[in-house]
Design a protein around this motif. Sequence first.
Motif, PDB file in Angstrom:
ATOM      1  N   ILE A   1      57.205 105.921 -24.135  1.00 43.49           N
ATOM      2  CA  ILE A   1      58.356 105.129 -25.111  1.00 43.49           C
ATOM      3  C   ILE A   1      57.365 104.532 -26.163  1.00 43.49           C
ATOM      4  O   ILE A   1      56.245 104.070 -26.365  1.00 43.49           O
ATOM      5  CB  ILE A   1      58.619 103.578 -24.214  1.00 43.49           C
ATOM      6  N   LYS A   2      58.153 104.498 -27.281  1.00 47.17           N
ATOM      7  CA  LYS A   2      57.750 104.336 -28.626  1.00 47.17           C
ATOM      8  C   LYS A   2      57.965 102.645 -28.696  1.00 47.17           C
ATOM      9  O   LYS A   2      59.310 102.405 -28.689  1.00 47.17           O
ATOM     10  CB  LYS A   2      58.184 105.051 -29.823  1.00 47.17           C
ATOM     11  N   VAL A   3      57.264 101.897 -29.134  1.00 47.66           N
ATOM     12  CA  VAL A   3      57.493 100.382 -29.378  1.00 47.66           C
ATOM     13  C   VAL A   3      57.400 100.088 -31.005  1.00 47.66           C
ATOM     14  O   VAL A   3      56.631 100.259 -31.752  1.00 47.66           O
ATOM     15  CB  VAL A   3      56.523  99.590 -28.795  1.00 47.66           C
ATOM     16  N   TYR A   4      58.509  99.525 -31.486  1.00 43.91           N
ATOM     17  CA  TYR A   4      58.685  98.924 -32.770  1.00 43.91           C
ATOM     18  C   TYR A   4      58.700  97.606 -32.589  1.00 43.91           C
ATOM     19  O   TYR A   4      59.413  96.952 -31.934  1.00 43.91           O
ATOM     20  CB  TYR A   4      59.732  99.468 -33.645  1.00 43.91           C
ATOM     21  N   THR A   5      58.238  96.959 -33.846  1.00 40.74           N
ATOM     22  CA  THR A   5      58.252  95.258 -33.973  1.00 40.74           C
ATOM     23  C   THR A   5      59.154  94.972 -35.043  1.00 40.74           C
ATOM     24  O   THR A   5      59.161  95.306 -36.010  1.00 40.74           O
ATOM     25  CB  THR A   5      56.969  94.772 -33.861  1.00 40.74           C
ATOM     26  N   SER A   6      59.802  93.903 -35.150  1.00 39.88           N
ATOM     27  CA  SER A   6      60.645  93.525 -35.825  1.00 39.88           C
ATOM     28  C   SER A   6      60.478  91.808 -35.917  1.00 39.88           C
ATOM     29  O   SER A   6      60.441  91.328 -34.895  1.00 39.88           O
ATOM     30  CB  SER A   6      62.025  93.881 -35.862  1.00 39.88           C
ATOM     31  N   VAL A   7      61.163  91.280 -36.857  1.00 34.13           N
ATOM     32  CA  VAL A   7      61.498  89.754 -37.060  1.00 34.13           C
ATOM     33  C   VAL A   7      62.723  89.606 -36.249  1.00 34.13           C
ATOM     34  O   VAL A   7      63.667  90.573 -36.426  1.00 34.13           O
ATOM     35  CB  VAL A   7      61.174  88.896 -38.277  1.00 34.13           C
ATOM     36  N   PRO A   8      63.089  88.230 -35.777  1.00 32.90           N
ATOM     37  CA  PRO A   8      64.433  88.220 -35.187  1.00 32.90           C
ATOM     38  C   PRO A   8      65.692  88.475 -36.217  1.00 32.90           C
ATOM     39  O   PRO A   8      65.374  87.856 -37.224  1.00 32.90           O
ATOM     40  CB  PRO A   8      64.656  86.881 -34.606  1.00 32.90           C
ATOM     41  N   LYS A   9      66.429  89.253 -36.065  1.00 33.27           N
ATOM     42  CA  LYS A   9      67.523  89.537 -36.973  1.00 33.27           C
ATOM     43  C   LYS A   9      68.707  90.006 -36.070  1.00 33.27           C
ATOM     44  O   LYS A   9      68.408  90.029 -34.699  1.00 33.27           O
ATOM     45  CB  LYS A   9      67.334  90.698 -37.943  1.00 33.27           C
TER      46      LYS A   9
END
Lengths: 274, 111
Positions: free
Chosen positions: B84-92
């Motif tokens: 699994i590839k994991v990406y991070t984001s701010v809450p949107k």
Amino acid sequence: MNIVVLSGKGGTGKTLASTNLAKYMNANYIDGDVEEPNGFIFLKPIIKEMIEVIVKIPSIDKDKCKKCFKCAEFCRFNALAKTNDKVLVFDKLCHSCEGCKIVCEFGAIEYIDKKVGIIEKGKSNDIKCSRGLLNIGEPMAVPVIKELLKNLDEEINIIDSSPGTSCNVVNILEHADIAILVTEPTNFGLHDLDRAVKLIRKFNIPFGVVINRVTEKENIISKYCIENKIEILMQIDYDREIAIMYSKGELIINKEKYLNIFKELSINIKEKLL
Amino acid sequence: MKIFISAETREKDSLMDPRFGRCQVFIVYDTETKQFTSVGNPGYTSGGGAGIQASNFLIDQKADILITGHLGPNAQEVLKNSKIKVYTSVPKSISEILKDYLENKLVEITN
């Protein structure tokens, strides 16, 4: 005869009450607050014995493991995890139930020893003192508490508990014949006392309350105790002199006026709880 | 390809939940069918090791991509041993996050 001193809220005076009471009654002192034991600061025992606390954690034999992941599915504490190509062990989550070995059909699981803390035993004049010390970074205190409370003496043991109503406190209460709840007349003190009372009622043992840092004899805790028919065993004044002595690591019963309140506590325990 | 996004609610326009192990639900977007579904996270009610449980759940669900805020060290350890590839984001909102992902604007968590 085990007297457990607990509180609900932290920082209300469990160690103040239990060290001074142990000294006054010439009873054994056991510091069960293994995450941050501090009773020895006041009793200053000479340590004579140290015992390591060891738990069993699983170790997976990579050659025997067929990656069926039954162990990871079985572990309710998520100490074993499945990945694409192997089982990962998270030893800090393991409760040493040894169930994973039972469900493994390939004999791939063995247990290895892991040190999680130590027990120290010693003497402060005539008083036998012991305490558990959980290693820094270890999240689970229960194995240390269980080892500490194994084979307690027949004499009077004062067990200084950790605060709260967690597994740590429950494990200590399993050894209690009577309990003393130490609290303070604040809303936090009352809230957490109520939680501790609800827990202790399940054990069906006699208990009473010590109110610390009291400015008025009639306060929210004394009102609660009367309403709930709970004995008030002692009230300790909100007193700068106590804070000064405590901060120097001194027992307050070295001063006569405080010796008298512990005398009263000891009489109340005998008359009201035994 | 199945994209899992940690979310606050089951609605398609939910906000992303920055917590991974303790998020209530995952919104799942299938890039082939272009369909949205949602699935509860078993880690949400876990007594302990929530991140590990959620990671194992994603492996079982055959997730390809995870988009979340933060991963704890245990979850990171499990997912690094998966595909699994994991990406991070701010809450949107979920739609904004998918747009960011498709435009290659999200940062991949690698270790």
